[in-house]
Design a protein around this motif. Structure first.
Motif, short mmCIF file in Angstrom:
data_model
loop_
_atom_site.label_atom_id
_atom_site.label_comp_id
_atom_site.label_asym_id
_atom_site.label_seq_id
_atom_site.Cartn_x
_atom_site.Cartn_y
_atom_site.Cartn_z
N THR A 4 0.80 -1.22 0.00
CA THR A 4 0.00 0.00 0.00
C THR A 4 0.83 1.27 0.00
OG1 THR A 4 -0.21 -0.47 2.35
CG2 THR A 4 -2.15 -0.81 1.01
N ASN A 160 4.91 -5.19 11.02
CA ASN A 160 5.26 -4.78 9.67
C ASN A 160 4.82 -3.34 9.46
OD1 ASN A 160 5.85 -4.75 6.86
ND2 ASN A 160 3.71 -5.24 6.44
N GLY A 163 2.68 0.37 4.13
CA GLY A 163 1.74 1.47 3.99
C GLY A 163 0.79 1.48 5.18
N TYR A 291 13.40 1.16 8.60
CA TYR A 291 14.53 2.03 8.28
C TYR A 291 14.31 3.46 8.77
CZ TYR A 291 15.80 -1.83 5.24
OH TYR A 291 16.14 -3.07 4.77
#
Ligand SMILES: Nc1ncnc2c1ncn2[C@@H]1O[C@H](COP(=O)(O)OP(=O)(O)OP(=O)(O)O)[C@@H](O)[C@H]1O
Ligand SMILES: [Mg+2]
Length: 359
Positions: A4, A160, A163, A291
């Motif tokens: 996404t 996770n 998006g 990140y």
């Protein structure tokens, strides 16, 4: 995998066996900006959608075929040596359980064209069967997270940050739970593009310079989705720029809004963790958000009793986990096994996931 965030396509070439999984190559190709705009537009009702959706599915198949070609070259093997491509496609609508009671989830991709171009069998449309069985069709990655990251005797969780953010709970007793817990990069990227003209906030540096607006954060967290019990899943259908705009006072400075969107991501995840798995001692983070140093620092602050670290510390770089999960689902399909976890998606039972376009 193309998620996404609409940042691009992540592909891995992976070997699976009983209890083993190894990545032999990883390739990322960005989505061309025109295609990003078209996928975003197709999230909303619009003119001549069927035609545009079909062409967007073709364009994505071409890009996936390029990724497949580069993976073969990187690993120096031929197409004939690969048993299948697990291809997610691009989600443009996700409305399980709505309308007629079954609803639908729609991932655009021309699977036939990908099989034709790559010369490899394609397994795609992973989510529809779970929705047909009364499930959310999402998240589908917890089964793979459980197999790869579960640790006997330890409460582990996997977050996770794509998006959308999804959480997999892997308690010591083995009862896997997983659900979407809120927005992540989808909202932050859009804000960053609009105000900085950059695709995303590198390292979260911009967000780290802003001040979290407490009243705005509370207003955003008041969204009913956060209080709903799992099984639950979400997407750009809910968390989009209109959602944000309707809750945003006009006088807020962009950098403070950015800081608040980052805070929304981590608060929603940490709240869900506290509510459903307070004994979690290790939180493994994957997806591009791993990140984002600012997000990682904020998560660690909100979860002081939990070791917060990227999945790299457990052997898989964060940008390879989701692609590997869909390769694994294709392997499950090819070996005649079910792919969903009914406790996660709410489906009536375990089901084989995917549709096959033979090479
Ligand atoms: N160095 C970085 N600093 C900050 N953010 C980053 C960095 N690298 C990637 N990201 C963020 O990660 C996003 C991409 O994440 P990812 O590919 O996991 O999401 P996705 O495509 O939506 O995947 P999925 O739906 O499978 O979870 C980028 O759009 C960006 O917001
Ligand atoms: Mg991505």
């Amino acid at each position: 995998m193309s998620g996404t965030s609409l940042d691009g396509v992540d592909g891995v070439l992976a070997d699976f066996g009983e209890g083993t999984a190894a990545v032999r190559a990883h390739v990322h190709l960005p989505l061309p900006t025109g295609l990003v705009a078209e996928f975003l537009a197709l999230n909303q009702p619009g003119d001549n959608e069927l035609h545009r959706a079909a062409l967007a599915g073709n364009a994505l198949a071409r890009l996936y075929a390029q990724v497949a070609g580069r993976l073969l070259a990187a690993a120096d093997i031929s197409a004939g040596a690969v048993s299948a491509i697990g291809a997610h496609g691009q989600t443009v609508r996700h409305r399980p359980g709505e309308f007629d009671g079954t609803g639908y989830t729609l991932q655009l991709l021309n699977g036939a064209m990908l099989a034709e171009m790559a010369g490899i069998s394609v397994v795609c449309d992973f989510r529809s069967r779970d929705v047909a069985a009364g499930g959310q069709g999402a998240p589908l990655v917890p089964a793979f997270h459980a197999e790869r990251f579960g640790q006997p005797g330890r409460d582990v969780a996997v977050l996770n940050l794509g998006g959308i953010a999804n959480l997999t709970l892997l308690p010591a007793d083995g009862k896997v739970l997983g659900f979407d817990c809120g927005p992540a990069n989808a909202l932050m990227d859009q804000w960053c593009q609009r105000h900085l003209g950059q695709p995303y906030d590198e390292g979260g540096q911009w967000a780290s310079r802003g001040r979290v607006d407490g009243s705005l954060l509370s207003a955003l967290l008041a969204e009913a989705f956060f209080r709903r019990e799992p099984p639950k899943s979400t997407g750009r259908d809910l968390f989009n720029s209109e959602w944000l705009a309707s809750r945003l006072p006009t006088d807020r400075s962009p950098v403070d809004v950015m800081a608040t969107l980052a805070a929304l991501t981590v608060h929603a995840a940490a709240d869900a963790l506290r509510r459903h798995a307070p004994a979690t001692s290790r939180l493994l983070v994957c997806g591009g958000g791993a990140y984002n140093d600012h997000l990682m620092r904020s998560l660690a602050e909100l979860c002081p009793h939990t070791e917060v670290t990227s999945t790299a510390s457990a052997g898989i770089p964060p940008d390879q986990v989701e692609a590997m999960a869909f390769a694994w689902l294709a392997w499950r399909f090819q070996t005649h096994r079910n792919g969903n976890l009914p406790a996660v998606t709410g489906a009536r039972g375990a089901r084989p996931l995917g549709a096959l376009y033979p090479a």
